[in-house]
Design an enzyme around this catalytic site. Structure first.
Site, PDB file in Angstrom:
ATOM      1  N   VAL A  76      -1.112 -28.059  65.530  1.00  0.00           N
ATOM      2  CA  VAL A  76      -0.637 -27.120  64.501  1.00  0.00           C
ATOM      3  C   VAL A  76       0.604 -27.651  63.792  1.00  0.00           C
ATOM      4  O   VAL A  76       1.349 -26.899  63.176  1.00  0.00           O
ATOM      5  CB  VAL A  76      -0.375 -25.710  65.087  1.00  0.00           C
ATOM      6  CG1 VAL A  76      -1.685 -25.024  65.426  1.00  0.00           C
ATOM      7  CG2 VAL A  76       0.544 -25.775  66.297  1.00  0.00           C
ATOM      8  N   CYS A  77       0.821 -28.961  63.895  1.00  0.00           N
ATOM      9  CA  CYS A  77       1.960 -29.578  63.212  1.00  0.00           C
ATOM     10  C   CYS A  77       1.464 -30.301  61.968  1.00  0.00           C
ATOM     11  O   CYS A  77       0.480 -31.032  62.022  1.00  0.00           O
ATOM     12  CB  CYS A  77       2.662 -30.565  64.139  1.00  0.00           C
ATOM     13  SG  CYS A  77       4.225 -31.119  63.464  1.00  0.00           S
ATOM     14  N   ILE A  78       2.147 -30.088  60.844  1.00  0.00           N
ATOM     15  CA  ILE A  78       1.738 -30.745  59.592  1.00  0.00           C
ATOM     16  C   ILE A  78       2.877 -31.593  59.025  1.00  0.00           C
ATOM     17  O   ILE A  78       2.936 -31.866  57.836  1.00  0.00           O
ATOM     18  CB  ILE A  78       1.239 -29.713  58.561  1.00  0.00           C
ATOM     19  CG1 ILE A  78       2.263 -28.586  58.358  1.00  0.00           C
ATOM     20  CG2 ILE A  78      -0.117 -29.153  58.969  1.00  0.00           C
ATOM     21  CD1 ILE A  78       1.901 -27.624  57.233  1.00  0.00           C
ATOM     22  N   THR A  79       3.784 -32.034  59.915  1.00  0.00           N
ATOM     23  CA  THR A  79       4.912 -32.873  59.486  1.00  0.00           C
ATOM     24  C   THR A  79       4.433 -34.094  58.704  1.00  0.00           C
ATOM     25  O   THR A  79       4.979 -34.427  57.656  1.00  0.00           O
ATOM     26  CB  THR A  79       5.739 -33.315  60.710  1.00  0.00           C
ATOM     27  OG1 THR A  79       6.266 -32.154  61.354  1.00  0.00           O
ATOM     28  CG2 THR A  79       6.883 -34.231  60.310  1.00  0.00           C
TER      29      THR A  79
END
Length: 327
Positions: A175-178
């Site tokens: 769920v990380c979109i860095t």
């Protein structure tokens, strides 16, 4: 030079078996030591609001697992430490680096937690170094975990500042979109980044993010992790704090990133997203399955405990190991 570093991720690696020396996989020892304490498994649920709350933390501690409480209920941290200590359990909390956190750390002298994690997205920062030094000055017996980072330089700097362990992983989580929002991170090459950082480390490394299967735990240990932080595999359980939602008669649970608008309550500097995961059973069942799978990994490594995983050979197979399979 980095350009000479092989780049690969979990799905690109297969570990090579050695002769088995135990009679049963149940003989394999999965325990790990971090600081003064031993834990049942080298895994820790991510310190995120949809993964852990006080009740889950208490359950994990009572059952001999490591945990890190998230930092998003700031006022609840001191009562939480008290609650755990009154039961003879370890207290493991998270802090940020804002100015008021310095005063908070000083206030813990009367009842210091056993573990503090400095938890920010880009941990290779002067602000993190200063916070490490402050915690070590005020609470010298507390084990300090600092992160997140993605380079050997960062690991060395945080260790030199006094960190007892570093957390490696910039944006590889589900769920990380860095990587999408900023262009930076270890998404897609998290396992290679772990290997790169571990070669420079003198203290334990916690691999954080990118774990999609239980076999990835063994791979993390092979490439230098002492502990593996996992989000999505621990999300969606009956005990998980995420909201339950029903869609067409099927139950799902919310899972969102710590830098998402859902956690922040505002759309500002967003580097996380929300997804729905099919509702799972009990957390304890997943932990038992993880333990059994890791015991199998140890048996394939030809050892008796998790240290045997550090020395196995491997091959890089570039995305072919699934062979059309799914789990």
């Amino acid at each position: 030079m980095f350009n000479e570093t092989p780049v690969f991720d979990y799905e690109d690696i297969q570990l090579i078996p050695n002769k088995c020396i135990i009679n049963s996989r149940s003989e394999a020892d999965t325990t790990v030591t971090l600081g003064k304490y031993s834990f049942k498994l080298p895994v820790v649920p991510a310190n995120m609001q949809t993964i852990i709350d006080e009740d889950v933390a208490e359950m994990l501690a009572k059952d001999g697992y490591f945990y890190i409480m998230h930092r998003f209920d700031e006022a609840g941290r001191i009562p939480f430490i008290k609650r755990m200590h009154e039961q003879g359990l370890i207290a493991s909390i998270s802090v940020g680096v804002k100015e008021y956190e310095y005063e908070f750390v000083t206030s813990l002298k009367a009842d210091a937690p056993e573990f503090i994690t400095i938890d920010i997205a880009h941990g290779h920062a002067e602000s993190v170094i200063k916070m490490i030094q402050h915690i070590k000055k005020e609470l010298p017996e507390t084990f300090v975990i600092a992160g997140n980072v993605g380079t050997p330089e960062a690991v060395r700097e945080l260790e030199n500042a006094g960190a007892d362990a570093t957390k490696v992983g910039i944006g590889p989580g589900k769920v990380c979109i860095t990587k999408v929002k900023t262009g930076f991170g270890t998404g897609g090459w998290q396992l290679a980044a772990l290997r790169w950082c571990a070669k420079a480390a003198r203290k334990p490394i916690i691999a954080d993010g990118g774990i999609r299967t239980h076999g990835d735990i063994a791979k993390s240990i092979r490439f230098g992790a002492s502990m593996v932080m996992i989000g999505s595999l621990f999300a969606g359980h009956i005990e998980s704090p995420g909201k339950t939602i029903e869609v067409d008669g099927e139950k799902f649970k919310e899972y969102y990133g710590s830098a998402s608008e859902y956690q922040k309550g505002a759309y500002k500097n967003v580097e996380g997203k929300k997804i729905l995961l099919p509702a799972k059973g009990h957390l304890e069942d997943t932990l038992v399955e993880m333990e059994q799978d890791l015991q199998s990994s140890i048996s394939y490594a030809g050892g008796r405990d998790i240290t045997s995983l550090k020395h196995v050979d491997y091959v890089i197979v570039k995305n072919s190991i699934w062979n059309g399979d799914s789990i």
